[in-house]
Design an enzyme around this catalytic site. Sequence first.
Site, PDB file in Angstrom:
ATOM      1  N   ASN A 168     -32.084  28.712  17.375  1.00  0.00           N
ATOM      2  CA  ASN A 168     -31.115  28.710  15.466  1.00  0.00           C
ATOM      3  C   ASN A 168     -31.465  29.957  14.600  1.00  0.00           C
ATOM      4  O   ASN A 168     -31.377  29.643  13.763  1.00  0.00           O
ATOM      5  CB  ASN A 168     -30.910  27.397  15.401  1.00  0.00           C
ATOM      6  CG  ASN A 168     -31.630  26.612  15.181  1.00  0.00           C
ATOM      7  OD1 ASN A 168     -32.588  27.136  14.826  1.00  0.00           O
ATOM      8  ND2 ASN A 168     -30.982  25.705  15.036  1.00  0.00           N
ATOM      9  N   LYS A 169     -33.053  30.259  15.031  1.00  0.00           N
ATOM     10  CA  LYS A 169     -33.584  30.623  13.545  1.00  0.00           C
ATOM     11  C   LYS A 169     -33.147  31.925  13.656  1.00  0.00           C
ATOM     12  O   LYS A 169     -32.875  32.461  14.678  1.00  0.00           O
ATOM     13  CB  LYS A 169     -35.743  30.373  13.543  1.00  0.00           C
ATOM     14  CG  LYS A 169     -35.708  28.863  14.346  1.00  0.00           C
ATOM     15  CD  LYS A 169     -35.273  27.758  12.619  1.00  0.00           C
ATOM     16  CE  LYS A 169     -35.505  26.531  12.472  1.00  0.00           C
ATOM     17  NZ  LYS A 169     -35.633  25.532  13.749  1.00  0.00           N
ATOM     18  N   ILE A 170     -33.643  32.370  12.621  1.00  0.00           N
ATOM     19  CA  ILE A 170     -33.727  34.396  11.940  1.00  0.00           C
ATOM     20  C   ILE A 170     -34.119  35.161  13.347  1.00  0.00           C
ATOM     21  O   ILE A 170     -33.074  36.571  13.283  1.00  0.00           O
ATOM     22  CB  ILE A 170     -33.811  34.550  10.420  1.00  0.00           C
ATOM     23  CG1 ILE A 170     -33.458  35.544  10.341  1.00  0.00           C
ATOM     24  CG2 ILE A 170     -35.208  34.634  10.221  1.00  0.00           C
ATOM     25  CD1 ILE A 170     -32.764  36.106   8.853  1.00  0.00           C
ATOM     26  N   ASN A 220     -37.427  28.837  17.600  1.00  0.00           N
ATOM     27  CA  ASN A 220     -36.461  27.715  18.009  1.00  0.00           C
ATOM     28  C   ASN A 220     -34.868  29.489  18.056  1.00  0.00           C
ATOM     29  O   ASN A 220     -34.329  30.997  17.136  1.00  0.00           O
ATOM     30  CB  ASN A 220     -35.935  26.800  16.710  1.00  0.00           C
ATOM     31  CG  ASN A 220     -35.461  26.427  18.046  1.00  0.00           C
ATOM     32  OD1 ASN A 220     -33.997  26.694  18.220  1.00  0.00           O
ATOM     33  ND2 ASN A 220     -35.258  25.088  17.813  1.00  0.00           N
TER      34      ASN A 220
END
Length: 398
Positions: free
Chosen positions: A192-194, A190
């Site tokens: 917003n993930k790292i 997604n």
Amino acid sequence: MKQKFEPFKERVYLSSPTMHGEELKYMTEAYQTNWMSTIGANIDSIEADVAKKLGMGYTVALSSGTAALHLAMKLAKIKPGEKVFCTDMTFSATANPIVYEGGVPIFIDSEPDTWNMSPEALKKAFELYPDVRVVMLAHLYGVPAKLTEIKEICRQHEAILIEDAAESLGATYQGQQTGSFGEIGVISFNGNKIITGSSGGMLLTDKKELADEARKLSTQAREDAPWYQHKEIGYNYRMSNVIAGVVRGQLPYLEEHIAQKKKIYQRYQAGLSELPVKMNPFDSDKSEPNFWLSCLVIDKEEMCKQTRTDTEASYTSEQGRSCPTEILEALAAINAEGRPIWKPMHLQPIYEKNIFVKVDENGVDEDIFNRGLCLPSDNKMTPEQQDRIIDVIKSCFE
Ligand SMILES: *Cc1c(COP(=O)(O)O)cnc(C)c1O
């Protein structure tokens, strides 16, 4: 807020995508070779890379982490009405796929050491409901849960462990990657993930039959036949080769992103050390988080009065004290994005009738929710920006 600060011209985000250039190269390659579907070199490449990196036998690239969690529930053969133990303080996508299959999540309280599922509460849950077969465990904010204890409890009860490692890609526990401890692991790409593909996810397993079944279910459950032949209900959950191009370009930067996030965490820890707050904790002897989000929790005695209804928050400003609502407001005023701690599932209207198992009478995770918040943790935040954020937080306690 007790003091005025200059707002940032450019918003400082909680965690936004950080691109490096190779993403565009692999997306373009997909376009130029016309592999504009759910098959192609990018998908093959990231499935192989993640399998190697995480030490897993098989990986299946999917359209989202939620889709991967749903397929994990299919593979675990959840029956309608079946109870499943689930992390309570997590994003709703951990729990919802249990319900997609008609299962009933029983929420397990957190422990204060890592903010993840409490092994004691899990033990108690098995005493109350010994027939439960499946445990859904999330690693909150990139901090590994107490895997030794949880795995042992699952072993004693012959329960299947499913790991939601959507937030913890690259985090390790005793040197082993999160997502590789359970029968099935799930990661997310997604935005917003790292590591991001803009969207996307992956299912991980060491069992070939499970990977084969996940692959089949993700592509409409077609049987081996000359025509479209179906014995099962399928889904359209496979990852696009264009999205996989973005992930492919990102993956080599996982370590760099973790190092940046770790610096951010350490900078907050040092900068806030004089305040009555603590950073989100982890077991430094056993685990190395990926530091996806830096969070803080305010000491009980130093909380000002804060009131939350289902949709609104307010507080009363007090000298020398603060609360998450005041800090979040102060951050918003300088154009920086913070967020409350993920509201526990047992407090959500959709899950308020579900059972919640806790060992501490007051409940641990509700207290963390009341006193904690997620801080701006974007890789692209500069030290100067972070210093201003730290000053703003300090000013809330003046
Ligand atoms: C992001 C997230 C998911 C869902 O992943 P998507 O790829 O957005 O579907 C699941 N669980 C947790 C804990 C997450 O943070």
